[in-house]
Design an enzyme around this catalytic site. Structure first.
Site, PDB file in Angstrom:
ATOM      1  N   CYS A 242      26.074   3.987 -14.005  1.00  0.00           N
ATOM      2  CA  CYS A 242      27.271   3.383 -14.581  1.00  0.00           C
ATOM      3  C   CYS A 242      27.405   3.839 -16.029  1.00  0.00           C
ATOM      4  O   CYS A 242      26.429   3.853 -16.787  1.00  0.00           O
ATOM      5  CB  CYS A 242      27.164   1.863 -14.513  1.00  0.00           C
ATOM      6  SG  CYS A 242      28.388   0.996 -15.526  1.00  0.00           S
TER       7      CYS A 242
ATOM      8  N   LYS B  67     -13.176  -4.145   4.608  1.00  0.00           N
ATOM      9  CA  LYS B  67     -12.412  -4.648   3.466  1.00  0.00           C
ATOM     10  C   LYS B  67     -11.825  -6.016   3.821  1.00  0.00           C
ATOM     11  O   LYS B  67     -10.879  -6.111   4.596  1.00  0.00           O
ATOM     12  CB  LYS B  67     -11.302  -3.672   3.087  1.00  0.00           C
ATOM     13  CG  LYS B  67     -10.584  -4.031   1.803  1.00  0.00           C
ATOM     14  CD  LYS B  67      -9.572  -2.958   1.433  1.00  0.00           C
ATOM     15  CE  LYS B  67      -8.895  -3.292   0.115  1.00  0.00           C
ATOM     16  NZ  LYS B  67      -8.115  -4.549   0.180  1.00  0.00           N
TER      17      LYS B  67
ATOM     18  N   LEU C 240      -9.322  -0.838  -6.108  1.00  0.00           N
ATOM     19  CA  LEU C 240      -9.717   0.433  -5.502  1.00  0.00           C
ATOM     20  C   LEU C 240      -8.493   1.284  -5.205  1.00  0.00           C
ATOM     21  O   LEU C 240      -7.429   0.758  -4.872  1.00  0.00           O
ATOM     22  CB  LEU C 240     -10.485   0.190  -4.196  1.00  0.00           C
ATOM     23  CG  LEU C 240     -11.819  -0.533  -4.306  1.00  0.00           C
ATOM     24  CD1 LEU C 240     -12.362  -0.831  -2.913  1.00  0.00           C
ATOM     25  CD2 LEU C 240     -12.823   0.289  -5.089  1.00  0.00           C
TER      26      LEU C 240
ATOM     27  N   ASP D 132      -9.796  -9.395   3.669  1.00  0.00           N
ATOM     28  CA  ASP D 132      -8.476  -9.773   3.170  1.00  0.00           C
ATOM     29  C   ASP D 132      -8.550 -11.196   2.637  1.00  0.00           C
ATOM     30  O   ASP D 132      -8.256 -12.167   3.330  1.00  0.00           O
ATOM     31  CB  ASP D 132      -7.438  -9.672   4.295  1.00  0.00           C
ATOM     32  CG  ASP D 132      -6.017  -9.705   3.748  1.00  0.00           C
ATOM     33  OD1 ASP D 132      -5.847  -9.586   2.524  1.00  0.00           O
ATOM     34  OD2 ASP D 132      -5.077  -9.844   4.552  1.00  0.00           O
TER      35      ASP D 132
ATOM     36  N   CYS E 109      31.181  -3.645 -13.264  1.00  0.00           N
ATOM     37  CA  CYS E 109      32.107  -3.626 -14.404  1.00  0.00           C
ATOM     38  C   CYS E 109      33.322  -2.734 -14.185  1.00  0.00           C
ATOM     39  O   CYS E 109      34.248  -2.739 -15.004  1.00  0.00           O
ATOM     40  CB  CYS E 109      31.375  -3.194 -15.672  1.00  0.00           C
ATOM     41  SG  CYS E 109      30.886  -1.451 -15.692  1.00  0.00           S
TER      42      CYS E 109
ATOM     43  N   CYS F 264      31.341   1.557 -10.793  1.00  0.00           N
ATOM     44  CA  CYS F 264      30.323   0.508 -10.871  1.00  0.00           C
ATOM     45  C   CYS F 264      30.854  -0.778 -10.260  1.00  0.00           C
ATOM     46  O   CYS F 264      31.933  -1.254 -10.663  1.00  0.00           O
ATOM     47  CB  CYS F 264      29.924   0.266 -12.328  1.00  0.00           C
ATOM     48  SG  CYS F 264      28.804  -1.146 -12.548  1.00  0.00           S
TER      49      CYS F 264
ATOM     50  N   LYS G 209      -7.217   2.277   4.374  1.00  0.00           N
ATOM     51  CA  LYS G 209      -6.419   1.206   4.963  1.00  0.00           C
ATOM     52  C   LYS G 209      -6.050   1.528   6.411  1.00  0.00           C
ATOM     53  O   LYS G 209      -5.873   2.683   6.786  1.00  0.00           O
ATOM     54  CB  LYS G 209      -5.144   0.968   4.140  1.00  0.00           C
ATOM     55  CG  LYS G 209      -5.407   0.704   2.672  1.00  0.00           C
ATOM     56  CD  LYS G 209      -6.283  -0.516   2.426  1.00  0.00           C
ATOM     57  CE  LYS G 209      -5.552  -1.824   2.586  1.00  0.00           C
ATOM     58  NZ  LYS G 209      -4.564  -2.085   1.532  1.00  0.00           N
TER      59      LYS G 209
ATOM     60  N   ASP H 181       0.830  -1.208   0.000  1.00  0.00           N
ATOM     61  CA  ASP H 181       0.000   0.000   0.000  1.00  0.00           C
ATOM     62  C   ASP H 181       0.863   1.256   0.000  1.00  0.00           C
ATOM     63  O   ASP H 181       0.547   2.250  -0.673  1.00  0.00           O
ATOM     64  CB  ASP H 181      -0.921   0.012   1.219  1.00  0.00           C
ATOM     65  CG  ASP H 181      -1.984  -1.070   1.149  1.00  0.00           C
ATOM     66  OD1 ASP H 181      -2.247  -1.561   0.037  1.00  0.00           O
ATOM     67  OD2 ASP H 181      -2.526  -1.429   2.207  1.00  0.00           O
TER      68      ASP H 181
ATOM     69  N   CYS I  61      28.724  -3.262 -19.549  1.00  0.00           N
ATOM     70  CA  CYS I  61      28.449  -3.591 -18.149  1.00  0.00           C
ATOM     71  C   CYS I  61      27.567  -4.827 -18.096  1.00  0.00           C
ATOM     72  O   CYS I  61      26.429  -4.806 -18.584  1.00  0.00           O
ATOM     73  CB  CYS I  61      27.759  -2.429 -17.453  1.00  0.00           C
ATOM     74  SG  CYS I  61      27.322  -2.767 -15.729  1.00  0.00           S
TER      75      CYS I  61
ATOM     76  N   GLU J 229     -18.103  -0.543   4.060  1.00  0.00           N
ATOM     77  CA  GLU J 229     -17.977  -1.993   4.189  1.00  0.00           C
ATOM     78  C   GLU J 229     -16.587  -2.368   4.703  1.00  0.00           C
ATOM     79  O   GLU J 229     -15.593  -1.784   4.262  1.00  0.00           O
ATOM     80  CB  GLU J 229     -18.176  -2.680   2.828  1.00  0.00           C
ATOM     81  CG  GLU J 229     -19.399  -2.244   2.055  1.00  0.00           C
ATOM     82  CD  GLU J 229     -19.340  -2.717   0.611  1.00  0.00           C
ATOM     83  OE1 GLU J 229     -18.729  -3.768   0.348  1.00  0.00           O
ATOM     84  OE2 GLU J 229     -19.899  -2.026  -0.262  1.00  0.00           O
TER      85      GLU J 229
ATOM     86  N   TYR K   7     -20.383  -8.505  -2.625  1.00  0.00           N
ATOM     87  CA  TYR K   7     -20.452  -7.070  -2.381  1.00  0.00           C
ATOM     88  C   TYR K   7     -20.675  -6.208  -3.622  1.00  0.00           C
ATOM     89  O   TYR K   7     -20.908  -5.013  -3.508  1.00  0.00           O
ATOM     90  CB  TYR K   7     -19.214  -6.571  -1.644  1.00  0.00           C
ATOM     91  CG  TYR K   7     -17.887  -6.929  -2.276  1.00  0.00           C
ATOM     92  CD1 TYR K   7     -17.477  -6.368  -3.476  1.00  0.00           C
ATOM     93  CD2 TYR K   7     -17.031  -7.827  -1.648  1.00  0.00           C
ATOM     94  CE1 TYR K   7     -16.259  -6.689  -4.046  1.00  0.00           C
ATOM     95  CE2 TYR K   7     -15.798  -8.152  -2.209  1.00  0.00           C
ATOM     96  CZ  TYR K   7     -15.421  -7.583  -3.402  1.00  0.00           C
ATOM     97  OH  TYR K   7     -14.220  -7.901  -3.964  1.00  0.00           O
TER      98      TYR K   7
END
Length: 699
Positions: A431, A123, A90, A125, A416, A413, A319, A44, A437, A121, A231
């Site tokens: 890099c 939610k 959603l 899981d 390389c 890097c 949430k 989330d 590379c 409502e 739902y």
């Protein structure tokens, strides 16, 4: 973590790309493999950070953005079911202030000042499902899948006692959607039984429900105690309800279980009270929930509000807050991506945060490390939600070892040895090794064969790494010449890239080799959007690739225009901004890219894009521009209606524009349209054409 308001454009581009890739990886793990590696809060927070950046940089919205995607591609083993109406997800909010903003946005879109009622409502899981009824009889069940196409789980759904097999007094065609879940009690019982029998245990009830519902053998599903709540609806031949509340009454009459905690709230105060009370009673519920869903109760208002790409405008998920934990940074290492970006990653002492073991956290860039003064050996607070997941919230400097040293970000890097430079306006260090590379080359090859690109089964990450290291595959063309080189082993024609016949290698045999070659050969014909995406052009995701394909229709037309450096047509495409167009043109300026593509086109056939035109829709495939003040619709509502009718909406008038819709005080765009001879419509004419579409589709 840099505050979104302080990001420059290049920093935003880089971060949006990282988030899109992480979300894609997580979606496959969650929806397809039932083995999520990110917690809900982590996931989330990634989406939230993405949305915040997109809000401040709307021109940078990627077409493979998490805000435009649902779920993940299908797994083999189940038949496919195409959803007549997409199963969308959603949008998420995380505070009552964001809920307030959502409600304000709904009112502004509708131009309504009074309070709007919302059906609230819990939610659940679990795993989303859809059940199709014809003449009252259950005919077919499916998972969400990628939102447009799901897996056929008809036999498995039939094993759930709560799902009615027959219903009466229902529309001729009725598609009911909801969530399959496993109660906490049944989850613990299943894990105890599996542990006793030496079988796999599940991390949480959601995983248990998903794994049980998606068994290839429905008899296994039957032995698992699954439950469901209904739902919403999908396809329906006749809608006989006028509100969300009314729909739930019909669900009960038809025999579907609905959540007893659903409640109609008529203002923000009632919504906030409902959320707080549910959060406090969350632990006492017999099933897992991770938030609350708010839906505009009035169906007519829902229809006016319509949808965004992947979410409805009339609903949102609020949430629950995240959790935090204390852990230690064991190491900071540098990863190199396919674009050469050096990304620091913290290896953490594994810690359980709300049921999820977290062992790594991205540190984003060197500025973030300096700002928080993050060091190896530090004790830190991590959080499963926030701007980016997993996120290091705070360093506990009082617990820092006395020998601690500041982390020095490398300018070389690690893969390389080439210089890693940071442009003045960028937050990321890259890099300069380019194609020399190995990390970049390998990551590009992995992208080329990935699911949304060529989707070559059998060429997984480990095999790509091995084949690259041993010189078997160093560029995309090598993939399609591999069989020829393998079969010419020992001949004068044998390429030095092939050092040993494939079937003679450890872990390989004739069957596995033949299967690999068959998978490769199946991909010698590829759609234009997949081909464009496979090239790995910066900022060009799956949705952008499809936009390009829709506008150019074949590869030659696209290459010819880009090779000449023309960006006018690109810039006229809604969803492609200046930065993205620049990266596309720059890709075609690189001689090596063009040479590789031309060699590749000798091995594969890129199909012409097939435009799917909606029947009786005069706006399908047309580009519309709105200007002036509309009387009957808000600008957002007008744009949504145009998109729903198959149109493309642009912000500027050009020779590629088909219609300009004029409101009052139209201004310069009306003059430009007249100068270019573009057809103009007033608002009533636009609405009349939309009404014609609606009547044709319902007849």
């Amino acid at each position: 973590m840099i505050d979104v308001k302080n990001l420059n454009k290049q920093q935003a581009i880089i971060e949006l790309e990282k988030i899109a890739k992480e979300i894609e990886k997580s979606d496959i793990a969650y929806y397809q493999n039932d083995a999520p590696y990110l917690s809900d809060a982590q996931y989330d927070a990634l989406k939230k950070r993405n949305e915040e950046i997109e809000k401040y940089f709307p021109e940078l919205i990627r077409n493979d953005s998490p805000s435009k995607r649902v779920g993940a591609p299908l797994q083999s083993g189940f038949g496919k079911v195409k959803h007549q109406f997409p199963m969308l997800s959603l949008a998420d909010v995380f505070s009552i202030e964001e809920v307030k903003d959502f409600i304000i946005g709904v009112k502004r879109f509708l131009n309504i000042q009074s309070d709007i009622a919302f059906l609230c409502e819990p939610k659940i899981d679990g795993l989303s499902f859809t059940a199709r009824y014809e003449n009252g009889e259950f005919m077919q069940g499916a998972t969400r899948g990628d939102g447009h196409e799901g897996e056929d789980i008809t036999a498995n759904l039939k094993t759930i006692a709560q799902l009615p097999q027959k219903i009466i007094d229902a529309p001729k065609i009725l598609e009911i959607r909801g969530e399959v879940y496993m109660s906490k009690k049944d989850f613990f019982a299943l894990n105890a039984k599996n542990e006793q029998e030496g079988k796999k245990t599940f991390a949480n009830p959601r995983n248990a429900a998903a794994g049980s519902l998606r068994q290839l053998d429905p008899e296994i599903t039957r032995t698992r105690k699954l439950s469901l709540f209904a739902y919403t609806w999908g396809e329906v031949s006749e809608r006989v309800w006028t509100s969300q509340e009314d729909f739930f009454s019909h669900l009960q009459n038809w025999g579907f279980p609905i959540n007893p905690n659903n409640k109609l709230c008529r203002n923000l105060d009632e919504i906030e009270s409902f959320f707080v009370n549910l959060m406090e009673s969350r632990s006492s519920l017999t099933y897992d929930i991770d938030g609350v869903v708010y839906k505009v109760n009035d169906i007519n208002l829902q229809e006016r509000l319509g949808f965004l790409t992947r979410t409805p405008r009339w609903a949102v998920a609020h949430k629950f807050p995240a959790e935090q934990a204390l852990t230690k940074i064991n190491n900071i290492r540098i990863q190199v991506g396919r674009t050469g970006a050096l990304t620091p990653v913290a290896d953490l002492e594994p810690v359980n945060v709300g049921g999820v073991v977290v062992s790594h956290a991205t540190l984003h860039n060197e500025d973030e490390i300096k700002r928080k003064d993050i060091r190896i050996g530090d004790t830190v607070i991590i959080q499963r939600a926030g701007d980016v997941i997993p996120q290091i919230v705070k360093v506990l400097t009082e617990k820092r070892p006395s020998a601690s040293k500041e982390f020095i970000f490398p300018n070389i890097c690690p893969e390389c040895g080439a210089h890693a430079i940071r442009e003045e306006d960028e937050a990321v260090r890259r890099c300069t090794g380019g194609l020399t590379c190995p990390a970049q080359a390998i990551e590009r090859l992995k992208h080329f064969v990935s699911r949304d690109a060529f989707d070559i089964e059998g060429l997984g990450s480990k095999i790509i790494e091995t084949f690259y290291t041993e010189g078997l595959i160093t560029n995309p063309v090598d993939i399609f010449t591999l069989e020829q080189r393998n079969n010419s082993w020992g001949d004068d024609l044998f390429s030095q890239k092939q050092s040993l016949k494939l079937e003679m290698r450890d872990g390989w045999g004739k069957k596995s080799t033949d299967n690999l070659f068959a998978s490769i050969n199946k991909r010698r014909h590829i759609s234009l959007p997949r081909f464009i995406y496979a090239l790995g052009i910066r900022q060009v995701g799956t949705a952008t690739s499809r936009l390009i394909a829709q506008n150019f229709e074949n590869w030659s037309a696209f290459e010819n225009e880009m090779s000449n450096g023309f960006t006018e047509k690109l810039m006229s495409i809604d969803g492609i901004g200046e930065s993205m167009a620049h990266d596309i043109v720059e890709f075609f300026k690189e001689k090596h890219n063009i040479e590789t593509i031309h060699k590749l086109l000798l091995e594969v056939n890129v199909e012409k894009f097939n435009q799917q035109i909606l029947i009786n829709t005069p706006f399908s495939g047309k580009t519309l521009v709105f200007t002036g003040t509309l009387e009957h619709l808000t600008r957002s509502e007008a744009k949504a209606k145009a998109l729903a009718a198959g149109a493309k909406v642009s912000g500027s008038v050009s020779k590629n524009t088909d219609y300009v819709i004029l409101g009052s005080a139209a201004g310069s765009k009306a003059k430009t349209a007249a100068d270019l001879g573009i057809c103009t419509l007033n608002e009533n004419e636009f609405l009349s054409m939309l009404q014609t579409i609606k009547e044709s589709s319902s007849s």
